[in-house]
Design an enzyme around this catalytic site. Sequence first.
Site: not given
Length: 264
Positions: A129, A164
Amino acid sequence: MALVPGRRVALLGGGFSTDEDGLLDDWLLTRAGNPRPRVCFLPTASGDAPGYADRFLGAFRSRACVPSVLPLFRRELDDDALRTFLLAQDVVYVGGGNTANMLAVWRVHGVDRLLREACDRGTLLCGISAGANCWADASHTDSFGPLASLRDGLGLLPGSLCPHYDGEPGRRPSYRQAVAEGTLPGGWALEDGVGALFTDGRLTEAVTRRPGARLYRVEPGGLGTRGKPGTPGEPTRPGVPGAPGEPGGVDEHPVPCRPLGTAP
């Protein structure tokens, strides 16, 4: 004299904080270049959340490695000790959280410069992330609340990054729009479950722990196509910018990913 590998950066669409099987972290350790690598976790993006650091140590203490955590909000090392510590690591593993805040804190403490130096000396840099975003020139982030473009990365991976890609609502169309409009340069989109290794900015390996998960190369372009792995291809999904032939579209190319557990 041992040869120093090129600058290596690994992007993780998962790991100890999200996955129970540990496959991505196991794969990462096999790429460290040391049978018992020193692995330092940087939880800066989470504000050095104690629980996050504890989860890392709990996951890596049982593996064939020497894990450690480097806090910066309650820093204990002076400049010389900080440099010595980071340059001694085989792997620097960066956690998720707020990309923009993390980069600002790193620069205040000089960690950005030390990470570049470590990378030049052969340390494998990686993260999930925000910990993946930081290595690119630019990234697609929710650091400011709504999804936005951040052109403030360390530049060890050319172009932009979107993590993501399939795991959070709005990521895919928002990133495609940013690339189509030039708010972000072309780059890589990482679905959850995928790991990608880059050497000197070039993709050298892509793996997945989840069937069907993919890594994509996304570029501004006139065709706006979404091909099957290794082939040109099928039209874009409806409702995202860049229908075939329209100006301002994007070209989105999936990269074949080796399922973890199979021979390289």
